[in-house]
Design an enzyme around this catalytic site. Structure first.
Site, mmCIF file in Angstrom:
data_model
loop_
_atom_site.group_PDB
_atom_site.id
_atom_site.type_symbol
_atom_site.label_atom_id
_atom_site.label_comp_id
_atom_site.label_asym_id
_atom_site.label_seq_id
_atom_site.Cartn_x
_atom_site.Cartn_y
_atom_site.Cartn_z
ATOM 1 C CG HIS A 283 -4.214 0.560 -3.587
ATOM 2 N ND1 HIS A 283 -3.904 0.499 -2.623
ATOM 3 C CD2 HIS A 283 -5.294 -0.419 -3.568
ATOM 4 C CE1 HIS A 283 -4.175 -0.290 -1.600
ATOM 5 N NE2 HIS A 283 -5.084 -0.834 -2.410
ATOM 6 C CE1 TYR B 208 -6.110 -7.129 -6.650
ATOM 7 C CE2 TYR B 208 -6.258 -8.091 -4.759
ATOM 8 C CZ TYR B 208 -6.231 -7.333 -5.264
ATOM 9 O OH TYR B 208 -5.911 -5.930 -4.700
ATOM 10 N NE ARG C 253 -3.556 -2.091 3.004
ATOM 11 C CZ ARG C 253 -3.355 -3.353 3.571
ATOM 12 N NH1 ARG C 253 -1.966 -3.528 4.226
ATOM 13 N NH2 ARG C 253 -4.116 -4.463 3.601
ATOM 14 N NE ARG D 278 -2.613 -3.897 -1.139
ATOM 15 C CZ ARG D 278 -2.383 -4.490 -0.307
ATOM 16 N NH1 ARG D 278 -1.010 -4.726 0.031
ATOM 17 N NH2 ARG D 278 -3.202 -5.261 0.675
ATOM 18 C CG HIS E 216 -6.006 -8.603 1.625
ATOM 19 N ND1 HIS E 216 -6.335 -9.131 0.390
ATOM 20 C CD2 HIS E 216 -5.843 -7.482 1.212
ATOM 21 C CE1 HIS E 216 -6.227 -8.168 -0.446
ATOM 22 N NE2 HIS E 216 -5.994 -7.038 0.280
ATOM 23 C CE LYS F 185 -6.244 -0.762 5.067
ATOM 24 N NZ LYS F 185 -7.543 -0.866 4.227
#
Length: 286
Positions: free
Chosen positions: A231, A266, A138, A234, A257, A162
């Site tokens: 992004h 994806y 990110r 990514r 994730h 995150k």
């Protein structure tokens, strides 16, 4: 939540209460038409519906605004400031499956190759692009990357994602070479920024907007006309891995994730590519 999510929620709340005050506040009986202050305890469902309907934004942004308000009023309930949540019976907009823009391998290479490494920051910009694509970071993770997070001899980098969660991501030779060339330039860091990998000309950490602008500029220089952002690299990283047979769980770990459902998008992109490729070559396809 991440600082960016918190910032977005706060911005939504500020926008809502400003708009509600300008419109005369809530519809509670007895409120003055020129109310300059809106009491959150008296805001009703209609005030919220009017606000959402008045915003000229995409459905995804409307959904986020509603989520911001719903979270705020849930907090008010839990804290005893009001008994109900005015967002309770408001349905969020129906959102289709979001399929992000993806670059081809050739487009990624052309953008990276378009960087003029003789200019100030050129080696840095190429290194950022290599890391965004080669490690699937990110933009916030690239900004925060430290020199002490680089373990090139072992073939990986440490990423703080995150929620301050750390993960280990393999790093390829192209990214290693680009980063080492940037470090060899010897930019003098400002005090307190000695360990940050990517610095601006003042020796301080790069901002998000600087990286966004750099990516858009290099796409234009390379002649790539797709609407892209940091992004996008990514997304492209993940899509290319899955196209080449990488296990979904492995891709999930590399992207950081929490849920495999987030990573599954994806597979939809890959299926869409596969489907369009078949139809374009089939005699009955259109």
């Amino acid at each position: 939540m991440s600082p960016n999510t918190v910032s977005s929620y706060v911005s939504d709340l500020q926008e809502f209460f400003s708009a509600a005050a300008a419109a005369g506040g809530s519809r509670t009986a007895g409120d003055a038409a020129d109310l300059s202050h809106v009491d959150p305890a008296t805001v009703d469902k209609d005030t919220i519906l009017d606000f959402i309907a008045s915003r000229d934004v995409a459905e995804r942004s409307q959904a986020r605004m509603l989520s911001s308000l719903r979270s705020f009023f849930s907090w008010m309930q839990l804290s005893g400031f009001r008994e109900d949540n005015p967002c309770e019976n408001i349905d969020s907009p129906k959102l289709g499956k979001y399929l992000p823009s993806v670059l081809s391998v050739e487009e990624v290479e052309s953008i990276i190759d378009s960087v003029d490494i003789r200019s100030f920051g050129g080696k840095r910009d190429r290194a950022i692009l290599e890391v965004l694509y080669g490690c699937g970071l990110r933009v916030s993770e690239a900004m925060e990357l430290k020199i002490s997070d680089l373990f090139f001899d072992e073939g990986y980098i440490r990423v703080v994602g995150k929620g301050d969660k750390q993960r280990i991501v393999p790093v390829g030779e192209s990214a290693v070479d680009a980063v080492n060339e940037w470090l060899a330039d010897g930019i003098e860091p400002a005090k307190g920024f000695e360990d940050y990998l990517f610095l601006n000309k003042n020796g301080k950490k790069l901002s998000r907007i600087s990286i966004f602008n750099m990516v858009k500029k290099q796409a234009m220089v390379a002649g790539v006309t797709k609407e892209i952002s940091p992004h996008t690299f990514r997304h492209s990283f993940a899509t290319h891995l899955i196209e080449n047979g990488a296990d979904l769980r492995v891709v999930q770990d590399m992207l950081g994730h929490e849920s495999i459902l987030t990573t599954e998008i994806y597979t939809h992109i890959d299926t869409q590519t596969w489907q369009s490729n078949i139809l374009s070559h089939h005699p009955d396809g259109e």
